[in-house]
Write a protein that holds these residues in place. Structure first.
Motif, PDB file in Angstrom:
ATOM      1  N   CYS A 105       0.854  -1.209   0.000  1.00 33.69           N
ATOM      2  CA  CYS A 105       0.000   0.000   0.000  1.00 33.69           C
ATOM      3  C   CYS A 105       0.881   1.247   0.000  1.00 33.69           C
ATOM      4  O   CYS A 105       0.656   2.187  -0.763  1.00 33.69           O
ATOM      5  CB  CYS A 105      -0.885   0.018   1.239  1.00 33.69           C
ATOM      6  SG  CYS A 105      -2.039  -1.341   1.258  1.00 33.69           S
ATOM      7  N   LEU A 106       1.889   1.237   0.872  1.00 31.02           N
ATOM      8  CA  LEU A 106       2.788   2.388   1.004  1.00 31.02           C
ATOM      9  C   LEU A 106       3.472   2.700  -0.330  1.00 31.02           C
ATOM     10  O   LEU A 106       3.499   3.861  -0.769  1.00 31.02           O
ATOM     11  CB  LEU A 106       3.833   2.089   2.083  1.00 31.02           C
ATOM     12  CG  LEU A 106       4.775   3.227   2.464  1.00 31.02           C
ATOM     13  CD1 LEU A 106       4.001   4.390   3.068  1.00 31.02           C
ATOM     14  CD2 LEU A 106       5.826   2.733   3.453  1.00 31.02           C
TER      15      LEU A 106
ATOM     16  N   LEU B 136       2.752   7.787   4.558  1.00 26.65           N
ATOM     17  CA  LEU B 136       2.213   7.245   5.817  1.00 26.65           C
ATOM     18  C   LEU B 136       1.184   8.186   6.428  1.00 26.65           C
ATOM     19  O   LEU B 136       0.167   7.751   6.954  1.00 26.65           O
ATOM     20  CB  LEU B 136       3.354   6.990   6.815  1.00 26.65           C
ATOM     21  CG  LEU B 136       4.121   5.681   6.598  1.00 26.65           C
ATOM     22  CD1 LEU B 136       5.397   5.668   7.419  1.00 26.65           C
ATOM     23  CD2 LEU B 136       3.254   4.463   6.953  1.00 26.65           C
TER      24      LEU B 136
ATOM     25  N   LEU C 106      -2.062   7.740   4.521  1.00 25.26           N
ATOM     26  CA  LEU C 106      -2.719   6.482   4.905  1.00 25.26           C
ATOM     27  C   LEU C 106      -3.360   6.618   6.285  1.00 25.26           C
ATOM     28  O   LEU C 106      -4.431   6.070   6.540  1.00 25.26           O
ATOM     29  CB  LEU C 106      -1.713   5.332   4.890  1.00 25.26           C
ATOM     30  CG  LEU C 106      -1.310   4.825   3.486  1.00 25.26           C
ATOM     31  CD1 LEU C 106      -0.109   3.896   3.579  1.00 25.26           C
ATOM     32  CD2 LEU C 106      -2.472   4.122   2.788  1.00 25.26           C
TER      33      LEU C 106
ATOM     34  N   GLU D 226      -3.101   3.187   8.247  1.00 31.70           N
ATOM     35  CA  GLU D 226      -1.660   3.114   8.527  1.00 31.70           C
ATOM     36  C   GLU D 226      -1.220   1.702   8.926  1.00 31.70           C
ATOM     37  O   GLU D 226      -0.095   1.289   8.647  1.00 31.70           O
ATOM     38  CB  GLU D 226      -1.221   4.155   9.568  1.00 31.70           C
ATOM     39  CG  GLU D 226      -1.718   3.928  10.987  1.00 31.70           C
ATOM     40  CD  GLU D 226      -3.044   4.609  11.303  1.00 31.70           C
ATOM     41  OE1 GLU D 226      -3.132   5.191  12.395  1.00 31.70           O
ATOM     42  OE2 GLU D 226      -3.976   4.550  10.481  1.00 31.70           O
TER      43      GLU D 226
ATOM     44  N   ALA E 213      -0.151  -0.447   5.866  1.00 29.65           N
ATOM     45  CA  ALA E 213       0.842   0.179   4.968  1.00 29.65           C
ATOM     46  C   ALA E 213       1.768  -0.824   4.289  1.00 29.65           C
ATOM     47  O   ALA E 213       2.097  -0.667   3.109  1.00 29.65           O
ATOM     48  CB  ALA E 213       1.669   1.213   5.742  1.00 29.65           C
TER      49      ALA E 213
END
Length: 225
Positions: free
Chosen positions: A102-103, A126, A129, A135, A138
Motif C-alpha cells: 500500500c505504502l 504514511l 494512509l 496506517e 501500509a
C-alpha cells in the motif's frame, strides 16, 4: 473564496463517424474546498467534460484555468506536469499495483514528481494512509486488501502530491453501499478539514445529493449548477 478551476465557453465536437457536438458552451467555476458532483445520463457529456478538466483531452475550443493558470494550449509535457502536481485522480477501479505494498502504491506519483527525497515521500505517504485509517495496512500487498480498502489506498495516492483538485470518475461505482458511504465521508472530511477541492462524476444519487453542489448535464449542456 479562491477559484481553483474555471471553464469559459468550452465546446467539444466528435468527428467520427459524423460531426457531433458533445459539449456546448460550458462555463462554470469551482472554489477551493468545494465538493462538486457531476451527474447526467450516459451520453450527457459528463465524462468527456471530466477528461477536458483533467487536461487529458486538449481537442476543444474555449478556455480552462486551473489554480489561476490558463492551461488551454500548453504543450503536452507541461500539461503532464500540471496533472501530476495539481490533480489527484480516483477512478472506479483503483488501479493499484497488486504486488506493491500500500505504502509503495501511495508513493508512486510523488516519486514521479521528484520534489522530495524518498524518505520524505515515505513519511508523507504514511500520513495520508493515517488520514484514511489505513496506517496499519501500509506494508501489506495491495492485493491482500478488501475492495473498499483498496479504493481508500487509491484516495491516499491521489492526495500524495497535495493537489489543488481531486477528480473522481465514478469513485464509488465499484463499491457496495457501505463502502460507498465510507468513501463519501472521506471526501467530505477532506473538503471540510483540509480544504480539498473535489470534482466527481457519479451515477450514485445519494453521493451526489450529499455533496456541496451538483452540476447536472444533459445533451452536452449544463442544466443546473
Amino acid at each position: 473564496m479562491k477559484t481553483v478551476l474555471k471553464t469559459e465557453k468550452i465546446d467539444k465536437y466528435f468527428h467520427d463517424p459524423v460531426e457531433f457536438q458533445v459539449l456546448k458552451d460550458i462555463s462554470f467555476e469551482v472554489n477551493r474546498g468545494e465538493f462538486l458532483s457531476m451527474i447526467g445520463k450516459s451520453g450527457s457529456g459528463k465524462s468527456t467534460l471530466l477528461y477536458i478538466l483533467s487536461t487529458m483531452d486538449t481537442e476543444y475550443s474555449g478556455q480552462l484555468h486551473i489554480d489561476g493558470q490558463l492551461v488551454t494550449g500548453l504543450p503536452i509535457d507541461s500539461l503532464a506536469e500540471i496533472r501530476n502536481e495539481k490533480i489527484g485522480f480516483v477512478f472506479q477501479f483503483h488501479y493499484l499495483l497488486p504486488e506493491f505494498t500500500c505504502l509503495q502504491n501511495v508513493m508512486i506519483p510523488a516519486l514521479k514528481l521528484g520534489k522530495y527525497s524518498e524518505e520524505e515521500i515515505e513519511h508523507k505517504a504514511l500520513e495520508k494512509l493515517k488520514i484514511l485509517g489505513l496506517e496499519d495496512q501500509a506494508l501489506k500487498s495491495a492485493n491482500k486488501l478488501s475492495g473498499g480498502q483498496q479504493q481508500r489506498v487509491a484516495i491516499a495516492r491521489a492526495l500524495i502530491n497535495d493537489p489543488c483538485i481531486i477528480m473522481g470518475d465514478e469513485p464509488t461505482g465499484n463499491l457496495d453501499s457501505k463502502n460507498s458511504g465510507i468513501v463519501f465521508d472521506i471526501f467530505q472530511n477532506l473538503t471540510r478539514e483540509f480544504g480539498q477541492t473535489i470534482i466527481a462524476v457519479t451515477h450514485d444519487e445519494d453521493f451526489a445529493h450529499r455533496s456541496d453542489r451538483i452540476i447536472e448535464m444533459k445533451d452536452g449542456n449544463i442544466l443546473a449548477h
